[in-house]
Scaffold this active site. Structure first.
Site, PDB file in Angstrom:
ATOM      1  N   SER A   1     -10.668 -10.180  -0.210  1.00  0.00           N
ATOM      2  CA  SER A   1     -10.234  -9.356   0.912  1.00  0.00           C
ATOM      3  C   SER A   1     -11.508  -8.838   1.553  1.00  0.00           C
ATOM      4  CB  SER A   1      -9.356  -8.200   0.418  1.00  0.00           C
ATOM      5  OG  SER A   1      -8.855  -7.446   1.492  1.00  0.00           O
TER       6      SER A   1
ATOM      7  N   ASP B   1       1.800  -8.547  -2.005  1.00  0.00           N
ATOM      8  CA  ASP B   1       0.385  -8.200  -2.125  1.00  0.00           C
ATOM      9  C   ASP B   1       0.250  -6.758  -2.588  1.00  0.00           C
ATOM     10  OD1 ASP B   1      -2.585  -8.850  -1.292  1.00  0.00           O
ATOM     11  OD2 ASP B   1      -2.133  -6.854  -0.486  1.00  0.00           O
TER      12      ASP B   1
ATOM     13  N   TYR C   1      -3.740   0.959  -5.516  1.00  0.00           N
ATOM     14  CA  TYR C   1      -2.598   1.476  -4.765  1.00  0.00           C
ATOM     15  C   TYR C   1      -1.816   2.445  -5.642  1.00  0.00           C
ATOM     16  CZ  TYR C   1      -3.292  -2.213  -1.235  1.00  0.00           C
ATOM     17  OH  TYR C   1      -3.800  -3.040  -0.251  1.00  0.00           O
TER      18      TYR C   1
ATOM     19  N   HIS D   1     -11.643  -6.853  -3.776  1.00  0.00           N
ATOM     20  CA  HIS D   1     -11.067  -5.894  -2.834  1.00  0.00           C
ATOM     21  C   HIS D   1     -12.131  -5.286  -1.928  1.00  0.00           C
ATOM     22  CE1 HIS D   1      -7.814  -2.537  -2.343  1.00  0.00           C
ATOM     23  NE2 HIS D   1      -8.167  -3.080  -1.206  1.00  0.00           N
TER      24      HIS D   1
ATOM     25  N   TRP E   1       0.837  -1.204   0.000  1.00  0.00           N
ATOM     26  CA  TRP E   1       0.000   0.000   0.000  1.00  0.00           C
ATOM     27  C   TRP E   1       0.874   1.257   0.000  1.00  0.00           C
ATOM     28  CZ3 TRP E   1      -4.324   0.970   4.219  1.00  0.00           C
ATOM     29  CH2 TRP E   1      -5.111   2.046   3.839  1.00  0.00           C
TER      30      TRP E   1
END
Length: 328
Positions: free
Chosen positions: A153, A52, A57, A122, A21
């Protein structure tokens, strides 16, 4: 490096992996590709083999950085990306097979690969987990060779339990740490029964569990720890694990008293997670290469004792079990 099996994918992944991230710098700062390469290479040099990322991002720059990194290395790395958060407004209605297919193809292009090792939905709205056609689309993508494995997720335990009812879901990425212990109950039990890989994110509660913050700590305007404490932009559970900041500081002080001989509380917090054999991998982020090395100190940390585990549980029950469990 130590490795664990990522559920029914069969992939052997490093116990401590890398979340990206903030891999191009601190939250809210411009993406720094040179810094990203330093962090990714440090992770690789230390034996990390699982990375990941997500298409959102830094607006795809994280995926592009990983593509550049992969070209420079000969080792086998497994890259998990995520899609769905681009949908705006982020609603159930925005999720369609066609939209998700385009996001997959876009990620393939940015990562410069022919197939995705792991594609994760996501953190979609809860209603999406009750729509079989969404999950069926990924069977088609797998048949076409564009996706090797599907994961999700999630924000909530309900979502995780519903997701693993779909046979093609192989992994669940979930928040789990000393301040968010609920997944260790029913979800871990069911994940083990169904051989689901468990990827743990937000392991340090957005830095609270490093023990380095105090009531006077500040965060820049672009940092979610500044603008999302009450869920202004996305689920507040992603920021400090959804707990009250001042309460978190008090709980950290009590944790330090439980581990008086440990200089780095973050290492203890990571070790606590790894004490659960249902966990496949933990993905702490890093905004500097040295943070990668610091996180990997956990590999030399001795197991926590039963009394230490019980003390952590008692602190959780004192401060958080009655105040946040019903949210997630």
């Amino acid at each position: 490096m130590k490795f664990r099996t990522l559920g029914k994918t069969g992939i052997q992944v490093s116990e401590i992996s890398l979340g990206t991230w903030q891999v191009g710098g601190k939250w809210g700062s411009d993406f720094d590709h040179k810094l990203a390469q330093k962090i990714l290479n440090e992770a690789a040099d230390q034996g990390i083999n699982f990375i990941d990322t997500a298409d959102v991002y830094s607006d795809g720059e994280s995926e592009k950085a990983i593509a550049a990194f992969l070209k420079t290395r000969k080792e086998r790395f497994y890259v998990a990306t995520k899609s769905g958060r681009q949908i705006n407004p982020h609603t159930n209605e925005g999720y369609t097979p066609a939209v998700l297919r385009k996001y997959v193809e876009d990620s393939l292009g940015r990562l410069q690969v022919d197939t995705l090792d792991l594609l994760q939905l996501h953190c979609p709205p809860t209603q999406v987990f009750y729509r079989p056609e969404i999950f069926e689309e990924f069977d088609k993508l797998k048949q076409e060779g564009k996706v090797q494995n599907l994961g999700v997720s999630v924000e909530k335990i309900e979502e995780a339990l519903k997701a693993i009812n779909y046979d093609n879901v192989t992994t669940v990425q979930i928040i789990f740490n000393m301040f968010r212990q609920r997944p260790a109950e029913l979800f871990f039990e069911q994940a083990k029964k169904k051989n689901i890989g468990v990827i743990v994110r937000v392991p340090l509660a957005s830095g609270l569990l490093t023990g380095k913050f105090n009531s006077k700590s500040t965060f820049n305007a672009g940092d979610h720890r500044s603008f999302n404490r009450n869920g202004e932009m996305f689920d507040k559970g992603e920021t400090f694990s959804g707990i009250n900041y001042e309460t978190g500081l008090r709980a950290v002080d009590e944790l330090k008293a439980v581990f008086p001989k440990r200089e780095n509380l973050a290492i203890v917090a990571l070790k606590w997670i790894l004490m659960f054999d249902q966990v496949s991998t933990v993905i702490p982020g890093a905004s500097r290469p040295e943070q990668v090395s610091q996180n990997l100190q956990v590999l030399n940390e001795p197991p926590l004792t039963e009394s230490e585990m019980e003390a952590v549980k008692n602190i959780y029950q004192k401060y958080f079990s009655k105040t946040i469990e019903h949210w997630w």
